[in-house]
Design a protein around this motif. Sequence first.
Motif, short mmCIF file in Angstrom:
data_model
loop_
_atom_site.label_atom_id
_atom_site.label_comp_id
_atom_site.label_asym_id
_atom_site.label_seq_id
_atom_site.Cartn_x
_atom_site.Cartn_y
_atom_site.Cartn_z
N UNK A 177 10.33 74.09 22.63
CA UNK A 177 11.44 74.24 21.69
C UNK A 177 12.45 73.11 21.88
N UNK A 178 12.79 72.80 23.14
CA UNK A 178 13.72 71.71 23.40
C UNK A 178 13.17 70.38 22.89
N UNK A 179 11.88 70.12 23.17
CA UNK A 179 11.27 68.88 22.70
C UNK A 179 11.28 68.81 21.18
N UNK A 180 11.04 69.94 20.51
CA UNK A 180 11.05 69.95 19.06
C UNK A 180 12.44 69.66 18.50
N UNK A 181 13.47 70.23 19.13
CA UNK A 181 14.84 69.97 18.67
C UNK A 181 15.18 68.48 18.82
N UNK A 182 14.85 67.90 19.98
CA UNK A 182 15.09 66.48 20.19
C UNK A 182 14.33 65.66 19.15
N UNK A 183 13.05 65.99 18.93
CA UNK A 183 12.26 65.26 17.96
C UNK A 183 12.80 65.36 16.55
N UNK A 184 13.31 66.53 16.18
CA UNK A 184 13.85 66.70 14.83
C UNK A 184 15.14 65.90 14.64
N UNK A 185 15.97 65.85 15.67
CA UNK A 185 17.19 65.03 15.57
C UNK A 185 16.82 63.56 15.41
N UNK A 186 15.88 63.09 16.22
CA UNK A 186 15.45 61.69 16.10
C UNK A 186 14.82 61.42 14.74
N UNK A 211 12.87 54.84 16.62
CA UNK A 211 13.35 56.22 16.64
C UNK A 211 12.35 57.16 15.98
N UNK A 212 11.78 56.72 14.88
CA UNK A 212 10.78 57.55 14.20
C UNK A 212 9.54 57.76 15.03
N UNK A 213 9.10 56.71 15.74
CA UNK A 213 7.93 56.84 16.60
C UNK A 213 8.22 57.81 17.75
N UNK A 214 9.41 57.70 18.35
CA UNK A 214 9.79 58.64 19.40
C UNK A 214 9.80 60.08 18.90
N UNK A 219 7.44 65.55 18.68
CA UNK A 219 6.96 66.69 17.90
C UNK A 219 5.49 66.98 18.17
N UNK A 220 4.68 65.93 18.35
CA UNK A 220 3.27 66.15 18.70
C UNK A 220 3.15 66.84 20.05
N UNK A 221 3.89 66.33 21.05
CA UNK A 221 3.84 66.96 22.36
C UNK A 221 4.35 68.39 22.34
N UNK A 222 5.41 68.63 21.57
CA UNK A 222 5.95 69.98 21.45
C UNK A 222 4.94 70.94 20.83
N UNK A 223 4.29 70.49 19.75
CA UNK A 223 3.32 71.36 19.08
C UNK A 223 2.13 71.67 19.98
N UNK A 224 1.61 70.65 20.68
CA UNK A 224 0.48 70.87 21.57
C UNK A 224 0.84 71.81 22.71
N UNK A 249 4.65 64.47 26.19
CA UNK A 249 5.63 64.70 27.26
C UNK A 249 5.92 63.40 28.01
N UNK A 250 4.92 62.54 28.17
CA UNK A 250 5.13 61.26 28.82
C UNK A 250 6.06 60.36 28.03
N UNK A 251 5.92 60.37 26.70
CA UNK A 251 6.80 59.57 25.86
C UNK A 251 8.24 60.07 25.97
N UNK A 252 8.42 61.39 25.94
CA UNK A 252 9.76 61.97 26.08
C UNK A 252 10.40 61.55 27.40
N UNK A 253 9.66 61.71 28.48
CA UNK A 253 10.21 61.45 29.81
C UNK A 253 10.46 59.96 30.03
N UNK A 254 9.49 59.13 29.67
CA UNK A 254 9.60 57.71 29.98
C UNK A 254 10.74 57.04 29.22
N UNK A 255 10.76 57.22 27.90
CA UNK A 255 11.77 56.52 27.11
C UNK A 255 13.17 57.06 27.38
#
Length: 311
Positions: A177-186, A211-214, A219-224, A249-255
């Motif tokens: 849910x947190x990852x999805x919220x972050x992805x939707x804002x981006x 920003x769009x790629x992030x 969103x892909x990581x969140x859905x999976x 999750x790696x993209x979220x954490x690394x960037x």
Amino acid sequence: MDRWDRVGRCAAYGAALALSPYLLIKVSWVVGSLLGVTPIGEGFNQAGWVLLNTVTIGMAGIGIALALALVRPWGMRIPGWLVAFCAWTGSGFLVSVLPYAVLSTLLDSARGGSGGGGGGDEAAMPGWEAALVQFSFVGMGLGLAVALPSYLRRRWPDAFTGRLGDDTRASAPWAAVVAAVVGLVWLYWAAGGTLGLSRPAERNTNGYVLTGVGAFWALVGSAAFWMLARARPAGLPRRLLLALGWLGSGSLFAWSGWKLPLTLLVALVHPADVTPPENLAVAAVLHLAAVVAGATMLRTLVGSRPRTPAA
């Protein structure tokens, strides 16, 4: 050796080979600048230029060693957490570079090849070197994205067997849910939204794309991860969702792990020549949320195992 394993092994060798031109270019820059036969990047003195490129030589060497560790027998003797974390972080950085490199190149071509230029590296390299550097990053990112799940499957085969519905559910669905919220804002910012921005005029095309790629990977990581946590829809291969969960999750954490300290530094120091478009408080909260969500997803994915049938 099945097809999945063969593809992963080829991808690992390909990643190491793809990064080799970048390594050789950086070595030539250091040697050439010391001998006085190649120019020094704009804004650098010789000591700073040599130091910067020596660090990137080391990073490239680590990247090549990491790619080989995913395929060579000695890679199975290295502590699994170390290889997995380095590959997870590296692939998290580089999978975002893949679509960004393609999209930014297409957009630059549409604008007449103006490019985004301006950095010290760009000032020092001709076009063919710039193309090789981009090829190295794209090849390394694509290779890691394919080779990492294959390595994980060889190292922890039980985690990649079965389908959804056959296994215990992953915990911490809140991370999705947190990852999805972050992805939707981006995604909102990438689509042109201005809420949460202090300087919308500072945005440029490359910023929109990155920003769009992030947002896409978040969103892909969140859905999976959500599907793994809910064990639905039943019947999907676990290995597909685990691979997407690892990459997202790696993209979220690394960037965000890289951008969070920079954002805090700008907020504290207020350098006159740095004017990020985002509101610094909003950006810091988003990056912190992304780091926590990405790390939690990794911890859960590592501990996720299919249920073994009772004897």
